[in-house]
Design an enzyme around this catalytic site. Sequence first.
Site, PDB file in Angstrom:
ATOM      1  CB  SER A 132      -9.129 -28.869  19.857  1.00 34.53           C
ATOM      2  OG  SER A 132      -9.069 -27.512  20.236  1.00 34.53           O
ATOM      3  CE  LYS A 133      -2.264 -32.335  20.693  1.00 30.17           C
ATOM      4  NZ  LYS A 133      -3.016 -33.070  19.690  1.00 30.17           N
ATOM      5  NE  ARG A 134      -7.054 -22.146  18.938  1.00 34.38           N
ATOM      6  CZ  ARG A 134      -6.174 -21.219  19.301  1.00 34.38           C
ATOM      7  NH1 ARG A 134      -4.893 -21.465  19.199  1.00 34.38           N
ATOM      8  NH2 ARG A 134      -6.584 -20.062  19.769  1.00 34.38           N
ATOM      9  CG  ASP A 135     -11.026 -26.278  23.604  1.00 31.13           C
ATOM     10  OD1 ASP A 135     -11.544 -25.192  23.317  1.00 31.13           O
ATOM     11  OD2 ASP A 135     -11.184 -27.312  22.938  1.00 31.13           O
TER      12      ASP A 135
END
Length: 441
Positions: free
Chosen positions: A213-216
């Site tokens: 995900s973009k959070r990684d």
Amino acid sequence: MPSEVRVRFAPSPTGYLHIGGARTALFNWLFARHHGGKFVLRIEDTDMKRNTEEAMAAIYEGLEWLGLNWDEGPHVGGEFGPYLQSERTELYERYLKKLQDAGHIFEDQGALRFRSPREHVILEDAVCGRIDFDLSNPATHPDMTIRRPDGSWIFHFVNVIDDLEMKISHVIRGEDHLSNTPKHMEIIRALGATPPQYAHIPLILNRDGTKMSKRDAGARVEYYIRRGYLPAALRNYLCLLGWSPKDNREKLDINEIIRIFDLKNIGRSSATFDPDKLHWLNGEYARELSDEEFNGLAVSALKLSGVKVDDYQEQYVRAALQTCKGKINTFDELPAYCGFYFTDDFGYNPEGAAKHFIPENKPRLEAVRDALSSFEKFDAAEIEAALKTTAAKLGVKLGAIVHPTRLAVTGSNVGPSLYHLLQVLGKEKVRERIDRALGMF
RNA sequence: GGCGCGUUCGUCUAGUGGUUAGGACACAGCCCUCUCAAGGCUGGUACACGGGUUCGACUCCCGUACGCGCUGCCA
């Protein structure tokens, strides 16, 4: 391929360029280049109020950095533009009218929905094979919304219209769209058009098996740009995720990949992103860099980390960096690896100090200092010879004087070749540092 | 829940009925060596499970389990 191959990458500018998106773009690009077709970039910005400017810039930057040039799209234009969906609304109106006239559309609380024909849809996917979707049950496959009450469009509709309008021949996209595909095909059929050839590629997962995900941290291409990765290495690595040359080769030139790229060789199962392997591959590419290229990238990396490279003579910097070439895998390792060249203010590695700054090494280090201070040229060869004679004179192994010396002048147990590093540092600097270290005993 | 897709070393993968199941990353050891890298050599670890089909299944079929995706007026 019977007619012209036209593929597209259609990102939504809602974040940064995702590593999975980059790979999707890469596969499309490879397919286009292999077949001598066109690679189209289309921005799917139907979804309102985001920081689209910044996000679009990140997409362009990421693709350009990876060398994925587009033949049609923003900046370069093309005969099927505009390439931003936000600018294509009249077109969508026209197609909507067609569907309405044919009775496929109905209103639901202000939103417009497409009435499903409720039949089986057979998808012949280039990667997944033949899949039979049964859309006959309205409870499980409700009619999809194609336009919101506020007039904005839904992805499923505009995506399909644009593919048709832009004459896209092959839709290569993430497997997360596989279940959406029959619905897309229904719209295409209702329009009396022929669907493109679909190819759904497996997703890229995190180490823990979850979808990246973009959070990684490592999920953005931007991350690799900042960390000093080489675009050719990332690109090569991404190719290996889900695609295989089938002959055990790992490091492949991009032109060779273009030559052999084939949808048939794309795997069916999702892949886990392995930072270690990328790191290794980057090292492979880094070692092949010319001195000129290495120097340029190294200087940028050092500056980025706050090293005042400009305070030093260009010749000194080049010589210092030369001793690091081939030793690092990514450029962000450089500051820690060779920072000692650019500051006198460094501490000593604790384990190293405990091991090497011991009483019996004090006279040895003094002997090294004295041996080196009598030199004229102070070059690596001379230094090597001197250290070896010194060791012999003292009746100790080379390591017994090399290790303390390295620690004294660099503060670390690891680093470039000691002889070369001493040469670059210069006689004065070396003597000062050894004297300073002698005070640590 | 429904529908869809998937499942070979820790990871990426090769393999398409008969292989000592191969390669790469990572890991361990050894060699080389001024350290670290690089390079060389060696080593360990894999066919999710259960049924079939077959003389013979990692390879084909069915089921189970697990994972993922879709099931939005997100893309």
